[in-house]
Design a protein around this motif. Structure first.
Motif, PDB file in Angstrom:
ATOM      1  N   ARG A   1     -23.561  82.709 136.061  1.00 31.35           N
ATOM      2  CA  ARG A   1     -23.419  83.494 134.829  1.00 31.35           C
ATOM      3  C   ARG A   1     -24.327  82.940 133.738  1.00 31.35           C
ATOM      4  NH1 ARG A   1     -18.766  86.880 132.804  1.00 31.35           N
ATOM      5  NH2 ARG A   1     -19.982  88.343 131.572  1.00 31.35           N
ATOM      6  N   TRP A   2     -25.071  83.832 133.108  1.00 33.67           N
ATOM      7  CA  TRP A   2     -25.866  83.462 131.933  1.00 33.67           C
ATOM      8  C   TRP A   2     -25.415  84.371 130.802  1.00 33.67           C
ATOM      9  CZ3 TRP A   2     -29.766  86.542 129.444  1.00 33.67           C
ATOM     10  CH2 TRP A   2     -30.414  85.881 128.400  1.00 33.67           C
ATOM     11  N   PHE A   3     -25.158  83.788 129.637  1.00 33.76           N
ATOM     12  CA  PHE A   3     -24.661  84.574 128.508  1.00 33.76           C
ATOM     13  C   PHE A   3     -25.773  84.784 127.501  1.00 33.76           C
ATOM     14  CE2 PHE A   3     -21.039  82.310 130.269  1.00 33.76           C
ATOM     15  CZ  PHE A   3     -20.081  83.303 130.376  1.00 33.76           C
ATOM     16  N   ASP A   4     -26.034  86.047 127.190  1.00 33.28           N
ATOM     17  CA  ASP A   4     -27.085  86.375 126.227  1.00 33.28           C
ATOM     18  C   ASP A   4     -26.528  86.272 124.803  1.00 33.28           C
ATOM     19  OD1 ASP A   4     -29.404  87.166 125.099  1.00 33.28           O
ATOM     20  OD2 ASP A   4     -29.348  89.240 125.823  1.00 33.28           O
ATOM     21  N   THR A   5     -26.116  85.070 124.452  1.00 33.54           N
ATOM     22  CA  THR A   5     -25.501  84.783 123.150  1.00 33.54           C
ATOM     23  C   THR A   5     -26.304  83.625 122.566  1.00 33.54           C
ATOM     24  OG1 THR A   5     -23.345  85.281 124.130  1.00 33.54           O
ATOM     25  CG2 THR A   5     -23.316  84.091 122.041  1.00 33.54           C
ATOM     26  N   PRO A   6     -26.899  83.782 121.373  1.00 30.78           N
ATOM     27  CA  PRO A   6     -27.849  82.782 120.875  1.00 30.78           C
ATOM     28  C   PRO A   6     -27.362  81.333 120.993  1.00 30.78           C
ATOM     29  CG  PRO A   6     -27.658  84.598 119.310  1.00 30.78           C
ATOM     30  CD  PRO A   6     -26.705  84.894 120.421  1.00 30.78           C
ATOM     31  N   GLU A   7     -26.109  81.050 120.604  1.00 34.07           N
ATOM     32  CA  GLU A   7     -25.644  79.654 120.566  1.00 34.07           C
ATOM     33  C   GLU A   7     -25.624  79.002 121.946  1.00 34.07           C
ATOM     34  OE1 GLU A   7     -24.032  82.245 119.319  1.00 34.07           O
ATOM     35  OE2 GLU A   7     -23.145  81.821 117.349  1.00 34.07           O
ATOM     36  N   ILE A   8     -25.482  79.799 122.988  1.00 36.86           N
ATOM     37  CA  ILE A   8     -25.336  79.196 124.319  1.00 36.86           C
ATOM     38  C   ILE A   8     -26.332  79.752 125.344  1.00 36.86           C
ATOM     39  CG2 ILE A   8     -22.908  78.501 124.115  1.00 36.86           C
ATOM     40  CD1 ILE A   8     -22.175  81.122 125.590  1.00 36.86           C
ATOM     41  N   SER A   9     -27.387  80.395 124.854  1.00 33.95           N
ATOM     42  CA  SER A   9     -28.311  81.050 125.796  1.00 33.95           C
ATOM     43  C   SER A   9     -29.181  80.042 126.545  1.00 33.95           C
ATOM     44  CB  SER A   9     -29.182  82.081 125.079  1.00 33.95           C
ATOM     45  OG  SER A   9     -29.939  81.421 124.099  1.00 33.95           O
ATOM     46  N   HIS A  10     -29.102  78.747 126.185  1.00 30.21           N
ATOM     47  CA  HIS A  10     -29.847  77.741 126.959  1.00 30.21           C
ATOM     48  C   HIS A  10     -28.990  77.134 128.075  1.00 30.21           C
ATOM     49  CE1 HIS A  10     -27.851  75.838 123.594  1.00 30.21           C
ATOM     50  NE2 HIS A  10     -28.055  74.628 124.090  1.00 30.21           N
ATOM     51  N   TYR A  11     -27.790  77.694 128.259  1.00 30.43           N
ATOM     52  CA  TYR A  11     -26.888  77.208 129.318  1.00 30.43           C
ATOM     53  C   TYR A  11     -26.699  78.269 130.406  1.00 30.43           C
ATOM     54  CZ  TYR A  11     -25.026  73.302 126.503  1.00 30.43           C
ATOM     55  OH  TYR A  11     -24.855  72.148 125.785  1.00 30.43           O
TER      56      TYR A  11
END
Ligand code: PLP
Length: 356
Positions: free
Chosen positions: A319-329
């Motif tokens: 899973r990759w989340f397209d959410t700025p705060e966690i988009s590098h995880y």
């Protein structure tokens, strides 16, 4: 949009579940935190012809047998537990029942919470996490309404020690705290023991992850009898037969097989530690996970989004989340040791490609 659709729902953004590909054989599926292991053999045994025959009848609206076993497991009275069609249903009842003064939760957490506050038009306060992704307890001081925390949190996997949960409960005894323990069985401690001391606590859990029953849809709530009765008022106003007959049997059978439960959860914990060490040695950064997944960031110049795509091309779904705060995880569910060795092998290959 049809002319019939209620105005207040027209702007809803529903929850986006992780992909469930039709052709599952093709993928190693590590994107929705399911268990890689089958349900307990006792669950298979309970699904006999008699049980199927009983589908003629409505399921038990009081879920008595299952709740008796569950109350025993937690060492609480039977009127302190309730079952739901997945914990998501119970979260829905809890938000509707107790959210009238607003709901506060971390800005990075389980995506379903903000879907529910939208659905029920509840005021929402998103409280930023600390820089290390842990929950900032002091920021909840003075917040009114209900506090909702996933513990361990999703998708960070970080566990908030019970002392901190207690601090939250003490901040305001007239404010309800809901702890969502979907991942508690992978090495952390349940807040259920705090119910003896605190009346402003609701604990919600699920059989989807640690009990290998995601498709059966079975969740539970534990709280003082008054709060459980109120949740039941909502259930009996919406779906009195909310948990089906086979699921109730499966749940009781899974609870009874403590050895299988311990073997499965232990194996996930060991594999998680193995995967964390291997990924660290490849330069990944990660949070300290107490869950059945790792939340990790690949070393630059490989971006998390590209890593996610390359894993997918190689038959591995994460899973990759397209959410700025966690988009590098990326969030990788812990599968079997063999599956995770495959992930690590493919990861090494991707990193080597990048080095060229
Ligand atoms: C998976 C998950 C749930 C949902 O569980 P179900 O019982 O399958 O509805 C609830 N909360 C969190 C934090 C989860 O990750």
């Amino acid at each position: 949009m049809s002319q019939f659709f209620a105005k207040r729902f027209q702007t809803l953004t529903p929850y986006t579940p992780g992909e469930q590909p039709a052709d599952m054989e093709q993928f190693i599926k590590l994107n929705t935190n399911e268990s890689p292991y089958a349900p307990s053999p006792q669950v298979f045994a309970a699904m006999d012809r008699g049980a199927i025959g009983d589908l003629r009848l409505y399921s038990d609206p009081t879920c008595q047998q299952f709740l008796k076993a569950l109350a025993g497991e937690f060492g609480v009275d039977e009127n302190m537990v309730m079952a739901g069609s997945g914990s998501d249903e119970l979260l829905g009842y809890a938000f509707a029942a107790f959210g009238q003064n607003g709901v506060a939760f971390p800005n990075i957490t389980y995506g379903f919470y903000s879907v529910l506050t939208d659905l029920f038009a509840l005021e929402v306060q998103k409280v930023p996490l600390n820089c290390d992704c842990s929950v900032k307890i002091s920021a909840y001081e003075g917040k009114k309404g209900m506090v909702v925390l996933a513990n361990p949190n999703a998708p960070t996997g970080i566990y908030l020690p019970l002392d901190d949960v207690e601090t939250l409960l003490q901040q305001d005894e007239n404010r309800l705290v809901l702890i969502d323990e979907a991942y508690v069985d992978f090495g952390s401690e349940s807040a259920v023991c705090l119910l003896k001391t605190y009346k402003n606590l609701v604990v919600i859990g699920t059989f989807s992850k640690s009990r290998n029953l995601a498709g059966a849809r079975l969740g539970y709530a534990v709280a003082n009898a008054e709060l459980i009765a109120e949740l039941n008022t909502l259930k009996f106003s919406f779906d009195p037969y909310n948990v089906n007959t086979l699921t109730l049997l499966a749940g009781a059978a899974a609870l009874a097989d403590k050895r299988y439960f311990t073997a499965c959860t232990q194996s996930i914990i060991e594999t998680r530690e193995f995967v964390c060490n291997e990924l660290k040695s490849m330069g990944f950064e990660m949070t300290k996970s107490a869950a059945n997944f790792v939340f990790c960031a690949p070393l630059s110049p490989l971006s998390a989004q590209v890593y996610y795509k390359k894993l997918r091309e190689n038959g591995i779904l994460v899973r990759w989340f397209d959410t700025p705060e966690i988009s590098h995880y990326v969030r990788i569910t812990i599968g079997t040791k063999k599956q995770m060795e495959e992930v690590l092998g493919v990861t090494k290959m991707i990193l080597d490609e990048k080095a060229l």
